[in-house]
Design a protein around this motif. Structure first.
Motif, PDB file in Angstrom:
ATOM      1  N   PHE A 238      26.229  48.026  37.294  1.00 13.02           N
ATOM      2  CA  PHE A 238      25.896  46.778  37.985  1.00 13.02           C
ATOM      3  C   PHE A 238      27.054  45.787  37.905  1.00 13.02           C
ATOM      4  N   ALA A 239      27.751  45.741  36.758  1.00 10.60           N
ATOM      5  CA  ALA A 239      28.909  44.861  36.625  1.00 10.60           C
ATOM      6  C   ALA A 239      30.032  45.291  37.556  1.00 10.60           C
ATOM      7  N   LEU A 240      30.202  46.597  37.741  1.00  5.60           N
ATOM      8  CA  LEU A 240      31.205  47.111  38.667  1.00  5.60           C
ATOM      9  C   LEU A 240      30.966  46.577  40.071  1.00  5.60           C
TER      10      LEU A 240
ATOM     11  N   VAL B  24      32.619  43.156  44.453  1.00  7.99           N
ATOM     12  CA  VAL B  24      32.205  42.263  45.538  1.00  7.99           C
ATOM     13  C   VAL B  24      32.886  40.901  45.396  1.00  7.99           C
ATOM     14  N   ALA B  25      33.014  40.423  44.163  1.00  7.20           N
ATOM     15  CA  ALA B  25      33.701  39.153  43.933  1.00  7.20           C
ATOM     16  C   ALA B  25      35.164  39.236  44.360  1.00  7.20           C
ATOM     17  N   ASP B  26      35.771  40.403  44.199  1.00  5.99           N
ATOM     18  CA  ASP B  26      37.186  40.577  44.543  1.00  5.99           C
ATOM     19  C   ASP B  26      37.421  40.821  46.029  1.00  5.99           C
ATOM     20  N   PHE B  27      36.523  41.564  46.681  1.00  4.96           N
ATOM     21  CA  PHE B  27      36.796  42.023  48.049  1.00  4.96           C
ATOM     22  C   PHE B  27      35.772  41.595  49.100  1.00  4.96           C
ATOM     23  N   GLY B  28      34.652  41.034  48.693  1.00  6.48           N
ATOM     24  CA  GLY B  28      33.640  40.667  49.673  1.00  6.48           C
ATOM     25  C   GLY B  28      32.532  41.701  49.763  1.00  6.48           C
TER      26      GLY B  28
END
Length: 252
Positions: free
Chosen positions: A67-69, A74-78
């Motif tokens: 889940f952290a992955l 998503v935080a890095d790439f959208g």
């Protein structure tokens, strides 16, 4: 803007092949692996070619890490577009001699890891509200079990069940769930399988590989690039009609 694809076990073998193939279709790649060194190398290789990629550490046996992955990528790439549950391990041993720790670790990685991946990806897709695609690594060993691979075969049969169940449940959310089922693919993991199998059967590695090759009609082993093309094909099928077809056709 690039689409985000998360690929577990992408630091080598089939996962690496999938990463190199999907970037050509416009995906930013989250190269997720338990091996930080190999994941970093794949990410560097991709970025040096002008693509978007980043390495992430994950042990898919642990739900919180999966889940952290997803959260971090998503935080890095959208927004997430595609999640590939590729990570897997294997060991060769007789049924009665298989070590309990080996069995538990294999089922944790292969079967539970796929379960957590589907959960994490589906949770993110539902949050985004525009559907998505999940692709799982099953195997020929999940259609016809192999001697000396009892735990591995069980895990791959299980992944077929997870795939079919999730596909039916998540279709209403426009989330497709499919699986690829390769036979013999020449990777480092396959090298180790051949070495151990040959030792148990008192054969040379060359004899073991030749015996396997006799069962392949096309006359050659598959490559990671072969499998990557299948994943890319599934990922491209995005219309409503095609999605319905994929959920029916690829989960038998």
């Amino acid at each position: 803007m690039s689409k985000l694809a998360i690929i577990t076990g992408a630091g080598q073998g089939i996962g690496e092949g999938i990463a190199h193939r999907l970037v050509k279709d416009g995906y930013a790649i989250a190269v997720a692996d338990i091996n930080d060194e190999t994941a970093a190398k794949v990410a560097v290789d991709l970025t040096s070619e002008g693509y978007q990629a980043k390495a992430y550490h994950v042990d898919v046996a642990h739900r919180d890490e999966v889940f952290a992955l997803v959260e971090n990528a998503v935080a890095d790439f959208g927004d997430l577009a595609l999640y590939v549950n590729n990570a897997g391990i294997a060991f060769i041993d007789s049924f009665v001699d298989s070590d309990p720790d080996d069995v538990e670790r294999l089922l944790d990685v292969n079967l539970k890891g796929t379960y957590w991946g589907i959960q994490a990806a589906a949770t993110q897709f539902k949050k985004q509200g525009n559907g998505g695609r999940i692709v799982n690594a099953a195997s020929l060993a999940g259609y016809e079990a192999s001697a000396l691979q009892s735990a591995y075969s069980a895990s791959k049969f299980g992944i077929r069940g997870l795939t079919q169940s999730a596909a039916k449940e998540l279709a209403k959310d426009k989330i497709t769930v499919n699986a690829y089922n390769p036979g013999i693919v020449r990777t480092k993991m396959r090298d180790a399988i051949d070495e151990k199998t040959a030792a148990i059967k008192h054969e040379t590695v060359a004899e073991q590989q030749a015996n396997c090759l006799e069962e392949i009609a096309i006359g050659r082993e598959a490559t990671p690039a072969d499998v990557a093309e299948v994943v890319a094909c599934v990922a491209r099928l995005v219309s409503r009609t095609e999605k319905d077809y994929v959920n029916r056709a690829f989960n038998m």
